[in-house]
Design a protein around this motif. Structure first.
Motif, short mmCIF file in Angstrom:
data_model
loop_
_atom_site.label_atom_id
_atom_site.label_comp_id
_atom_site.label_asym_id
_atom_site.label_seq_id
_atom_site.Cartn_x
_atom_site.Cartn_y
_atom_site.Cartn_z
N ASN A 1 57.90 -56.62 -29.22
CA ASN A 1 57.01 -55.90 -30.15
C ASN A 1 57.89 -55.09 -31.08
OD1 ASN A 1 55.20 -54.19 -31.41
ND2 ASN A 1 54.80 -52.97 -29.59
N CYS A 60 57.39 -51.26 -32.06
CA CYS A 60 57.73 -50.16 -31.16
C CYS A 60 59.09 -50.36 -30.50
CB CYS A 60 56.63 -50.04 -30.11
SG CYS A 60 56.70 -48.60 -29.09
N ASP A 97 59.62 -52.57 -28.12
CA ASP A 97 59.43 -52.96 -26.72
C ASP A 97 59.80 -54.42 -26.54
OD1 ASP A 97 58.05 -50.49 -26.42
OD2 ASP A 97 56.20 -51.45 -27.08
N CYS A 146 58.50 -48.45 -24.47
CA CYS A 146 57.80 -47.19 -24.33
C CYS A 146 57.03 -47.12 -23.01
CB CYS A 146 56.84 -47.01 -25.51
SG CYS A 146 55.49 -48.20 -25.52
N SER A 177 54.08 -49.66 -22.65
CA SER A 177 54.40 -51.07 -22.43
C SER A 177 54.88 -51.28 -20.99
CB SER A 177 55.44 -51.57 -23.43
OG SER A 177 56.69 -50.95 -23.23
N ARG A 181 49.37 -48.67 -30.75
CA ARG A 181 49.82 -48.71 -29.35
C ARG A 181 49.15 -49.82 -28.54
NH1 ARG A 181 52.62 -44.28 -28.30
NH2 ARG A 181 53.83 -45.78 -27.12
N CYS A 217 51.53 -52.33 -27.64
CA CYS A 217 52.38 -51.98 -26.50
C CYS A 217 51.71 -52.38 -25.20
CB CYS A 217 52.65 -50.48 -26.48
SG CYS A 217 53.36 -49.83 -28.01
ZN ZN Z 1 55.51 -49.47 -27.30
#
Ligand code: ZN
Length: 143
Positions: free
Chosen positions: A32, A35, A37, A61, A64, A121, A124
């Motif tokens: 992702n 972010c 991730d 994060c 995730s 988010r 995530c």
């Molecule tokens: Zn994230």
């Protein structure tokens, strides 16, 4: 703040089923970029056609990683079709912003409903589920 409930932080700090599976497992990876991730899901199907083992590794994060940790607990030992159904349902709940209450049936995972208010988010939360979807699609229906 709701987004980081205790249960989410607990899974983030002590992710369940974290690590690599050895042997002839099915692997799917997703990232992702928004972010930063990334997640790698590994699973083994047992002789009864269930998710015999599932592990993941991830960087990213709290959302995730907590999502992936709870995901492994939700699908472990499930029939493949049940795992597919859960996966599709959870993806649909977040993508279509359905009633957050629909997540309540998934126990601790419902803590992630806080992400509903933060569209960025949601990516995530769903990252690991898309990886699992890929992994489950890679499994044929033959025995
Ligand atoms: Zn994230």
């Amino acid at each position: 703040m709701d987004l980081y409930q205790k249960v989410i932080l607990d899974h983030y700090k002590q992710p369940r089923n974290f690590g690599e599976l050895s042997g002839d497992c099915i692997v799917a990876e997703r990232d992702n970029p928004v972010c930063g991730d990334d997640v790698k899901v590994m699973l083994l199907v047992d002789q009864a056609g269930r998710v015999g083992e599932i592990k993941f590794t991830a960087r990213g994060c709290a959302l995730s990683i907590a999502s992936a940790s709870m995901m492994t607990e939700l699908v472990l030992h499930k029939e493949l079709d049940d795992a597919r159904t859960i996966t599709r349902h959870i993806i649909r709940i977040f993508q279509e912003k359905q009633e957050p209450g629909q997540l309540d049936q998934y126990g601790e995972f419902s803590a992630l409903k806080g992400a509903f208010e933060f569209p960025v988010r949601i990516k995530c939360v769903l990252l690991c589920w898309h990886a699992l979807e890929d992994a489950l699609q890679g499994i044929g229906n033959d025995s």
